[in-house]
Design an enzyme around this catalytic site. Structure first.
Site, PDB file in Angstrom:
ATOM      1  CB  THR A  32     -41.589  18.756  58.565  1.00 33.26           C
ATOM      2  OG1 THR A  32     -42.198  18.212  57.394  1.00 33.26           O
ATOM      3  CG2 THR A  32     -40.613  17.779  59.188  1.00 33.26           C
ATOM      4  CD  GLU A  65     -48.232  26.629  58.494  1.00 27.78           C
ATOM      5  OE1 GLU A  65     -48.329  27.433  57.532  1.00 27.78           O
ATOM      6  OE2 GLU A  65     -47.528  25.603  58.449  1.00 27.78           O
ATOM      7  NE  ARG A 115     -38.772  23.249  59.670  1.00 30.72           N
ATOM      8  CZ  ARG A 115     -39.420  23.072  58.521  1.00 30.72           C
ATOM      9  NH1 ARG A 115     -40.515  22.361  58.490  1.00 30.72           N
ATOM     10  NH2 ARG A 115     -38.974  23.627  57.416  1.00 30.72           N
ATOM     11  CG  ASN A1011     -41.236  18.135  51.126  1.00 29.35           C
ATOM     12  OD1 ASN A1011     -40.425  17.282  50.781  1.00 29.35           O
ATOM     13  ND2 ASN A1011     -40.956  19.076  52.006  1.00 29.35           N
TER      14      ASN A1011
END
Lengths: 1207, 289
Positions: A32, A65, A115, A1011
């Site tokens: 996210t 990642e 973020r 999630n």
């Protein structure tokens, strides 16, 4: 230039649509708020959409990642055009490879939805702490400020990177830009083609690693040459600003839209200038426009190319009249002189003034400040505050804006009522529930308006922190000019409340401007609705002279077969009342859009939506507003009086949606928060709650066992405690032999229940004359709220039965243990939380939990309130979330530390044995703690130790007093989902399991990244459709249990509470009792599986019966007893794998896309299940040689001396 | 072919959309939980595809079957089935009339309207598969033929829920038929043969070559068998056909046509036995022996 078509989409799609066209390999991993970019690319590739060169890009998901970084690096090195998408912690994992990619001058582009990085807390929202952590990697950094810009600037970096060979990080604000829906002019394929450079692509290909022209990269260099070789890249960086400028010029020639490296907006003779990046630029432009219109000499300077920092362009862009500059950073670097952009600006100006011909008459004063961390609102009012500060002779430096810092006094005061919303913009606010479809409807309305009119449109959506019963607020703006307002709407022309109960607790009509329109969904007719409003709402409606409309949307939705989805009804009302479009045209557009959305999913859905649209207009009523209030109802207070002081002072304010007002001093300085706060947040989200009928009940406690939110509980108690029970409190004689003469009660927490129905579904007790009536029955909350609330309070105060008299490893006994995980924000019907609750019941008073990031860390730790709780003695689970990838190691660290401190304590007990007395010292060192009674006895000994050592000031005694609690048993659990255990954290998990320390691992296996919205993990089963595996996963689920069993010394269990609850309880108890590492893999049904979760237990039974999810326990202790270590607890039954699969949308979706493929995959899944069952069956019959004493790794490690003894 | 059930299609469509949408747009990290495929196979698509594939694979005529729930659904799906290449269509008029306020006449009119509408909508031959639960089966059969049914199929078998007495639950079970169920068909075939303006087919309880013989003698032009094939596999068709051939040979029949309707009410020696009131006398006869 001819008129171009427009489209309406969000920032992530705007980026992805360009990145997809311009790349050949996209390597992805969900995080996210960047996940949708990857999801779009995966979906397009799955559908065979070609890129600009006519080939379908390869889209590959990695395990982390870190993995994506390596794969991108490899793809780029071998000559592909490669890209990736990430954010936050994910970007941090890219960093090592970013140095490599840049150091090798490898062209590539990554797109980052900026973020917040996790520090004292995790936050999914926006700031620049992640991208600022990459400014030193050697990547060029380019910033976009809005949805049109992210689309445009996704194209330019490709040209830049190929021409300069410097890789480019393109970033924009997470959520504010990535998730904003806006109308933009898209780039055509021709535009993109005009922006490509085939020669540069050819050069990239020619540099590729190939055995046909072999070269070597990645040498190790030494002091003699590394430094010089590192400096060899300089001229490539020098070239970047110029090439970006050329790229922007070419872009302008193609599209007519102009961008610059550094852009100035405002008065050409401005004296005060703010400098910033990102979406805040747009807000600052709006504020500056308002201020310059009022005659103020102010401006805003937007930095677009941040690395290489274009110092010359920056200085040249400043108005020559500038006297004071405020540099705003959306990040925090504790301990630095200032934040990064500020330091760059100071250095750039200093260097400019050190030149022979200074660019300005005088060096302006420069101050820096922080704003907008974690998406903190940044409004025109805060911009004005900064500019006001700059007009002071000595403006504050290193300030903050947008918060109140009453500790170090960094914050600037501002007037929140100063607004600059441009005239002609229609503003609309919608308050809805996640489940009612409000946001989806609004996204649709924006598309209708954006694509059906000349209006520009903007939509931004705010969700609360709960996964069940979450509220959503939609902020929509429409206007004749592009919309720059990158902040939430404060006051709207149109306010809609889609859920009547919100009026009691939220500020809704307060947000409507005088003379505006208020639309209310009320379960009442137009004659009754007014009188049902709280008096505070009536006052506002009257005072503001609002136009007031009501509809009973639930009734219309039900009548037209829409179920609980009121989205279409409320969308129709919005268009009917707001007048944004003529009513007939609006209805036609809504229907067109319904057709577009649903036609491919079936005509019935289209028909029902059409019916809902038509019925809505007949049921929407304008309500005449009386001159005076008539209601006696009042809004409800936020929190009960008996709440703890911190909860009242801090938590309650956050719960009321006013957390923005809390000052710095309100907060813990290190992210440490108290437990047990969910119980103060009475959400009342269930329409119906279960009510107990003791006459039918067989007292099995299964309802309490499965409850995901610990809202239905069982208690057995001495009836003497019933004195003073409220009327209607139910109890009955306890039927079992133990606790003879005691009473029994099942009680529901009516305000905490989510109404998921799981308990009623598993209840085995039916009324013999009327089997529809069970021992618990769903009943409308409104009918029982008052009574059950009083009952619940009374129930809580009944004493819990003594723990040592209960059979913990059984379903019934375990449910008399106090749950210390309660009322979480998990989805209604969650299949993971029952395990956590059970964990807290079995071991809560001695439990330490390391929780991997994911659903369980979010519902476990997302503010305002958290579910982990404490017992009457104040003990309870100590819970911490470090990261996603490191959880096994994090929890392992707990154990290393506890063992170390425990050993110190034991050594001190031995040292101070004389002071303590032989009996106490001997007990402390040798007494067993394998039972509740044993643990309690040890705690009593620790108390005795403290008493005996009280007043002893010797260093050893003081150390022992400090460490004595470590003599009592602690239970360390590493908890997380399959994304952690199977993928990103597997390396660490594997290492921890390979060791001998006593840590317990609980994997809440939902078989998907729940999630972040259902992306495939290595746990996703064959044939399941998931994001990144849209056509159905083509490979089998990884057998994590088998891998762990291969070590031989790991306790491993596979459980499914809905299939066999007793087995789950037994496995958790055994895992904890095992003196070594343990792994419990827990089937967790999940909303991502796509069915009504009240049937979760049924599906678990089918999963086990079909062999898809075997239930087993592998206990190394059995080897010593001459038994096979593996026990299959429930042999698979008759159910077919396809039968199990066809009940879940994740599998059904594959069948709906391609029945042939489905049946092929289903057959493969059945084969696989059968093979696995056969393998396990054989393993369960293998008797291993008994170990020689002290030869198992666990005992060898635990007892160092045993090494020689064994040899 | 088995029936295309409109109710199942619509329920499935709605269920899939609901299951996907229920959890959407609730939580900022997960605005959805499912991928969004570009194309869905809808319920009818799969069936229609099957029609096409069977049509391509076999030389015999392919008769599809349809059970609708809405007037629009009946005609829409009928057209789709015709377009998919079916040679004929059976309307499976399957309805449990459980509404205590709805007279039988209304139920019958609704069914007949379906026949009329579908007849108008498609050109391929149309059969009406009816149930034995109409208050006047004979009259309904006649009116169904007049409404446009080219043939009548006697009778459909309703799925019968069973009771699980341990769990106090109703269980969905599929019970295969056996030969005992043939007798109901035999009676009505015999009663209707030659008296309604449409050829008759028998379905339900046809398991042995003798069952086939009985059905044809009662008046069936066609017999259908499903349970026997489900039990014994498609190869059983050969056994049935060979068995019938042997029976005809052994009994000196030239063809099955020769015996069609031979035991119908119109031709049997004891026409009265077929009528309802005879039941009591049969019992008395047994009592007397």
């Amino acid at each position: 230039m001819p008129t171009r078509p427009t489209i309406t989409l969000d920032g992530n799609e705007a980026v992805a649509s360009v990145a997809y066209q311009l790349n050949e390999v996209a390597v992805i991993y969900p995080i996210t708020p960047s996940s949708p970019m990857a999801e779009w690319c995966d979906e397009w590739a799955a559908n065979g959409k070609p890129n600009l060169w006519g080939t379908v890009p390869t889209v590959a998901e990695m395990q982390s990642e870190g993995g994506a970084a390596g794969a991108v690096h490899g793809a780029l090195q071998t000559g592909s055009l490669g890209t990736t998408f990430t954010a936050s912690q994910g970007l941090l994992l890219f960093i090592p490879n970013m140095y490599k990619i840049a150091g090798e001058l490898t062209p590539g582009v990554m797109h980052v939805a900026a973020r917040t990085l996790a520090t004292h807390a995790l936050s999914i929202f926006c700031d620049h702490s992640d991208v600022m952590a990459c400014r030193q990697t050697g990547w060029a950094m380019l910033c976009s400020n809005g949805v049109q810009e992210v689309h445009d600037l996704a194209a330019v970096p490709q040209l830049v990177t190929l021409r300069t060979r410097v890789p480019v990080l393109h970033f924009f604000d997470g959520f504010r830009t990535s998730h904003e829906v806006a109308k933009i002019t898209p780039l055509s394929d021709d535009d993109l083609r005009a922006l490509t450079d085939e020669e540069a692509i050819a050069a990239h290909r020619n540099r590729a690693l190939t055995p046909d022209r072999p070269v070597l990269r990645g040498t190790a260099q030494n002091p003699d040459v590394f430094f010089q070789a590192r400096e060899a890249c300089n001229r490539f960086y020098d070239a970047v600003p110029g090439v970006v400028r050329e790229g922007f010029d070419r872009f302008a020639a193609v599209t007519g839209r102009h961008y610059k490296l550094v852009e100035y907006h405002g008065d050409p003779a401005a004296e005060r200038v703010v400098v910033l990046m990102g979406s805040a630029v747009e807000t600052a432009r709006e504020a500056v426009a308002a201020l310059t219109a009022a005659g103020e000499k102010v401006g805003v300077l937007a930095v677009r190319l941040y690395r290489p920092f274009p110092a010359a362009d920056f200085v040249a862009a400043l108005p020559p009249t500038v006297k004071a500059v405020a540099v705003l950073d959306r990040t925090k670097e504790p301990g630095a002189v200032g934040e990064p952009l500020y330091l760059d600006v100071v250095a750039a100006l200093r260097e400019a003034f050190d030149a022979d011909t200074p660019p300005l008459a005088a060096m302006p004063r420069v101050v820096g400040g922080r704003y907008g961390l974690s998406s903190k609102e940044f409004t025109p009012a805060t911009v004005k505050a900064v500019l006001v500060e700059l007009s002071k002779p000595r403006p504050k430096n290193h300030f903050t804006v947008g918060i109140v810092d009453d500790v170090t006094h960094t914050s600037l005061p501002y007037d929140p009522d100063w607004e600059t919303e441009p005239a002609g913009v229609v503003r609309a606010l919608f308050f809805g529930l996640g489940a009612d479809g409000t946001v989806g409807a609004n996204k649709n309305s924006i598309k209708i308006i954006g694509e059906g009119t000349d209006f520009f449109a903007q939509g931004y959506f705010v969700y609360d922190s709960k996964k069940s019963g979450s509220t959503t607020v939609s902020h929509l703006r429409f206007g004749p000019a592009p919309i720059r307002s990158q902040y939430l709407i404060r006051t709207a022309d149109f306010v809609a409340c889609h859920q009547f109960p919100f009026l009691e607790k939220m500020e809704i009509v307060e947000r409507c401007r005088p003379g505006g329109t208020f639309l209310l969904n009320a379960p009442y007719g137009p004659d009754e609705a007014w009188d049902r409003l709280p008096v505070e709402v009536q006052e506002q409606v009257i005072a503001k002279k609002l136009r007031f409309f009501v509809i009973d949307a639930a009734r219309v939705a039900k009548a037209t077969g829409m179920g609980g989805r009121i989205n279409t009804v409320m969308q129709t009302c919005f268009f009917a009342v707001s007048g944004v479009l003529p009513r007939d045209e609006a209805v036609a557009q809504i229907k067109k859009s319904i057709q577009k959305t649903y036609a491919k999913k079936g005509e019935e859905v289209v028909r029902r939506n059409f019916a809902a649209v038509d019925d809505t207009l007949a049921n929407l009523h304008g309500v005449p507003v009386p001159a005076a209030t008539t209601s006696k109802l009042h809004k409800q207070p936020d929190i009960p009086e008996n709440a703890p002081e911190f909860v009242k002072r801090v938590t309650a304010v956050m719960m009321a949606g006013r957390g923005d007002l809390l000052p710095v001093s309100a907060f813990p300085v290190d992210g440490t928060w108290p437990l047990a706060t969910t119980k103060w947040e009475k959400r009342r989200i269930a329409a119906e709650v279960p009510v107990w009928d003791p006459k039918v009940c067989i007292q099995c406690n299964k309802c309490a066992f499965v409850c995901p939110h610990a809202t239905i509980r069982a208690k057995v108690y001495d009836p003497a405690h019933l004195a003073g029970a409220p009327d209607g409190f139910q109890s009955t004689a306890f039927k079992a032999a133990d606790f003879k003469g005691w009473d029994y009660t099942i009680q529901v927490a009516p305000e905490d229940c989510t109404g998921c129905n799981l308990c009623v579904e598993v209840c085995p007790a039916k009324d013999k004359a009327n089997p529809r009536h069970k021992a618990i029955n769903m009943t409308p909350l409104a009918d029982v709220l008052g009574r059950e609330r009083a009952n619940w309070d009374f129930f809580l105060n009944l004493p819990d039965p003594p723990r040592d008299r209960l059979r913990h490893a059984e379903v019934k006994g375990s449910q008399f243990l106090l749950p210390m995980f309660e009322f979480s924000g998990a989805c209604g019907g969650c299949g993971g939380t029952p395990y956590l609750k059970l964990l807290s019941q079995l071991f809560g008073d001695r439990l330490l939990i390391a929780n991997a990031t994911g659903c369980s860390s979010i519902f476990g730790g997302n503010l305002p309130t958290t579910p982990w709780a404490v017992d009457a003695a104040g003990r309870g689970p100590a819970w911490a979330n470090s990261l996603f990838e490191d959880n096994a190691e994090f929890g392992y660290g707990f154990r290393l530390s506890l063992d170390q401190l425990g050993e110190q304590a034991r050594a001190l007990v031995r040292e101070l044995g004389g002071r303590l007395g032989d009996e106490l010292a001997g007990g402390l060192l040798d007494a067993g703690q394998s039972t509740e009674a044993g643990i309690e006895a040890q705690r009593a000994r620790v108390r005795a130790l403290r008493e005996r050592l009280a007043g002893d000031e010797s260093p050893a005694a003081r150390r022992l007093v400090l460490l004595a609690d470590h003599l009592a048993k602690k239970s360390v659990w590493l908890v997380g989902g399959d994304g952690w255990a199977y993928d990103i954290g597997f390396g660490g998990l594997d290492h921890v399991l390979s060791q001998t320390r006593k840590v317990n691992v609980l994997v809440l296996d939902t078989e998907v990244y729940s999630n972040t919205g259902g992306q495939a993990s290595k746990s996703t089963p064959l044939a399941a459709a998931a994001k990144f595996a849209a056509a159905g996963k083509a490979v089998h689920k990884k057998d994590l249990g088998l891998i762990a069993m291969s070590y031989g010394h790991v306790y491993v269990a596979s459980v499914a509470f809905g299939a066999k609850d007793a087995h789950t309880a037994q496995a958790l108890a055994e895992a904890e009792s095992y003196d070594g590492p343990s792994l419990v893999i827990a089937y967790s049904h999940c909303v991502a599986h796509g069915y009504d979760l009240r049937l979760g237990a049924d599906q678990q039974r089918l999963a086990v019966a079909s062999g898809v999810w075997p239930l087993y326990r592998y206990d190394p202790r059995r080897v010593a007893r001459g038994e096979p270590p593996l026990v299959i607890d429930v042999p698979p039954g008759k159910a077919g794998v396809a039968e199990y699969m066809r009940k879940e949308t994740r599998f059904r979706m594959v069948e709906r896309q391609d029945p042939g493929r489905f049946w092929q995959l289903a057959a493969a899944a059945a084969d696989h299940a059968a093979r696995r069952v056969a393998l396990y069956d054989q393993m369960s019959h293998i008797v291993l040689p008994k170990p020689t004493p002290a030869a198992s790794p666990v005992t060898v490690e635990a007892n160092g001396a045993a090494k020689e003894a064994g040899a | 072919m088995h029936s295309l059930f409109e109710e199942q299609i619509t329920r499935e469509e709605v269920a899939v959309v609901r299951s996907i949408e229920a959890a959407q747009e609730s939580y900022p990290e997960a605005l959805s939980y499912s991928p969004e495929p570009a194309a869905f196979e809808l319920g009818p698509d799969e069936y229609l595809d099957q029609v096409r594939r069977i049509k391509a694979a076999v030389g015999v005529p392919v008769v599809a079957s349809l059970n609708g729930t809405t007037p629009g659904g009946w005609t829409r799906y009928a057209r789709l089935i015709q377009d998919a290449g079916a040679d004929g269509l059976e309307l499976n008029l399957y309805e449990v009339a459980a509404d205590i306020y709805e007279p039988g006449e209304v139920v019958e009119r609704r069914a007949l309207e379906v026949v009329r509408e579908v007849r108008a909508a498609v050109a391929i031959p149309l059969a009406a598969k009816i149930s034995p639960y109409y208050s006047s089966v004979a009259s309904f059969a006649r009116r169904a033929a007049l409404a446009g049914a080219d043939a009548l199929v006697l009778f459909n078998r309703f799925y019968q829920p069973d009771i699980d007495p341990e769990a106090l639950d109703l269980r969905r079970v599929v019970n295969l038929s056996d030969s005992s169920e043939l007798l109901l068909r035999v009676r009505w075939l015999a009663l209707l043969f030659g008296r309604v303006p449409a050829p008759l087919a028998c379905t339900g309880g046809v398991h042995t070559p003798v069952d086939v013989v009985k059905a044809v003698m009662a008046g069936a032009s066609v017999v259908q068998t499903a349970s026997a094939l489900l039990r014994w596999g498609p190869g059983y068709l050969t056994q049935l056909r060979d068995g019938l051939g042997r029976w005809l040979d052994e009994h000196g029949y030239e063809s099955a046509r020769q015996m069609r309707g031979s035991m119908s009410q119109a031709r049997t020696a004891a026409p009265g036995v077929l009528e309802r009131a005879n039941y009591a006398r049969i019992l008395q006869t047994w009592d007397a022996t």
